[in-house]
Design a protein around this motif. Sequence first.
Motif, PDB file in Angstrom:
ATOM      1  N   GLN A 298       0.828  -1.208   0.000  1.00 48.61           N
ATOM      2  CA  GLN A 298       0.000   0.000   0.000  1.00 48.61           C
ATOM      3  C   GLN A 298       0.865   1.261   0.000  1.00 48.61           C
ATOM      4  O   GLN A 298       0.611   2.213  -0.756  1.00 48.61           O
ATOM      5  N   LYS A 302       0.756   3.777  -3.175  1.00 50.95           N
ATOM      6  CA  LYS A 302       0.275   5.149  -2.961  1.00 50.95           C
ATOM      7  C   LYS A 302       1.321   6.172  -3.374  1.00 50.95           C
ATOM      8  O   LYS A 302       0.998   7.195  -3.993  1.00 50.95           O
ATOM      9  N   VAL A 305       1.255   6.351  -7.062  1.00 49.74           N
ATOM     10  CA  VAL A 305       0.097   7.099  -7.569  1.00 49.74           C
ATOM     11  C   VAL A 305       0.344   8.597  -7.448  1.00 49.74           C
ATOM     12  O   VAL A 305       0.086   9.372  -8.387  1.00 49.74           O
ATOM     13  N   ASP A 306       0.858   9.016  -6.297  1.00 49.12           N
ATOM     14  CA  ASP A 306       1.165  10.438  -6.111  1.00 49.12           C
ATOM     15  C   ASP A 306       2.196  10.917  -7.114  1.00 49.12           C
ATOM     16  O   ASP A 306       2.092  12.013  -7.685  1.00 49.12           O
ATOM     17  N   LYS A 313      -1.801  16.372  -9.375  1.00 49.96           N
ATOM     18  CA  LYS A 313      -2.316  15.819  -8.129  1.00 49.96           C
ATOM     19  C   LYS A 313      -3.294  16.783  -7.459  1.00 49.96           C
ATOM     20  O   LYS A 313      -4.402  16.389  -7.066  1.00 49.96           O
ATOM     21  N   TYR A 325      -9.735  11.167  -3.206  1.00 52.32           N
ATOM     22  CA  TYR A 325      -8.401  10.900  -3.754  1.00 52.32           C
ATOM     23  C   TYR A 325      -7.686   9.838  -2.916  1.00 52.32           C
ATOM     24  O   TYR A 325      -7.057   8.925  -3.447  1.00 52.32           O
ATOM     25  N   LYS A 329      -6.663   5.860  -4.026  1.00 52.49           N
ATOM     26  CA  LYS A 329      -5.385   5.164  -3.858  1.00 52.49           C
ATOM     27  C   LYS A 329      -5.595   3.832  -3.130  1.00 52.49           C
ATOM     28  O   LYS A 329      -4.962   2.820  -3.461  1.00 52.49           O
ATOM     29  N   HIS A 330      -6.486   3.832  -2.153  1.00 55.36           N
ATOM     30  CA  HIS A 330      -6.803   2.573  -1.460  1.00 55.36           C
ATOM     31  C   HIS A 330      -7.401   1.553  -2.428  1.00 55.36           C
ATOM     32  O   HIS A 330      -7.091   0.365  -2.355  1.00 55.36           O
ATOM     33  N   CYS A 333      -4.823  -0.140  -4.483  1.00 54.43           N
ATOM     34  CA  CYS A 333      -4.138  -1.168  -3.675  1.00 54.43           C
ATOM     35  C   CYS A 333      -5.012  -2.412  -3.517  1.00 54.43           C
ATOM     36  O   CYS A 333      -4.516  -3.542  -3.639  1.00 54.43           O
TER      37      CYS A 333
END
Length: 412
Positions: A298, A302, A305-306, A313, A325, A329-330, A333
């Motif tokens: 995770q 994350k 993704v950022d 972003k 947002y 991201k969760h 994952c």
Amino acid sequence: MWESIISTIKHPDFMLYITMPFISAIVGWGTNVVALKMTFYPLEPIGKPPFLGWQGIIPSKTAKMAGIAVDVITTKLITVEEIFSQMDPHRVASELEEPLIALIEPIIHDTMLTYSPVLWETLPRIAKEEIFRRSRKDLPKVCSEIMYDVKTRIEDLFDLRSMVIDALVRNKALMNDLFLKVGAAEFKFIERSGLYFGFIFGIVQMFIWLFWQKWWLLPLGGLIVGYATNDLALKLIFQPLLPKRIGPFTIQGLFIKRQNEVAAEYGKLVAAEILNPKNILDAILRGPGSDDLFRIIQMHVKNSVDKHAGFAKHFVQFVIGTKDYIEMKHRVCDLLMAELPKTVKSVYGYAEEALNIENILREKLQALPPSEFIGILRPAFQEDEWLLIAVGGVLGLLVGLFQLFVMFGGIK
């Protein structure tokens, strides 16, 4: 004396006397075979409550026997560090790259449609392709970082003891095989030795019966044959531990003499059926350390993704909100973790080659001193050994009574 022998030869029961060594041999062989069968079979109890019958000693105490087996494996043969020391995070990332690339685009597409369908649909195709391209490019690096963290924290993520015990408790037949395959030669010896020892004891019994026909001799002889053939066979398998010179002969426990051969068979069986890549990776993904593994993945996902959101972003957060947002991201994952058990199959081939468990186990077993080496097979007999020997004695006693009453017409 000679007159007694001649009169015995002329006795109408003489042919019955001749059969005594052969019956004794059958008793010795039969009681040993029964003892072995009772050790391993049946896998499940025969009968229904409250009238439960017999269950093999090993299957009835699988958890305890598995604990003994895993103690041998984890304390004398291999450690978690040894298992994973050969794994190269970059090579693992390389093996995972292709299946993960096939997943990443659908995951990104599905996530964006869920949290910001308007933004995603209006985004130019060239912009979407750039997001996919950057994700594919960064994927091997992210995988390598995850694998490095997993490798450095493998003791927290992978419980070797629990994995081995679970594998053996779930599969009683495998628990049996762990003993039956490595001790195949010894089990054959036990069966055959009952025949040989029984015949020898039978000759002694015959000569005693020729000159001294007490009613209790035949039942006692049968009991001794049934008991002694089991006991002698077990002793010859494991004793003496070190080669011992007796006249022109050098003797040593039969199992110990086969140490190199046993080590190869044991290493092959454990590596193929227990410590194989599938079981190991499943234990990491679904075992007690799976929550920690998820947190590691995770964190890296994350961050990725950022990174890919880059300058956009804050814009994305503005459009969908900070809360969504974070949830987005969760979701990425969660989708990755859901597919991970299927994805890691691509690593099996490399993992089997890199882990080299079969050779590690073989070499460690070959190097064990005899006193520790016998711990691989000895527990199969130590557990309720007295019961097996006693069963042999009781069966021999029954055959002796049969000889007395059926063959020789009862008490003399």
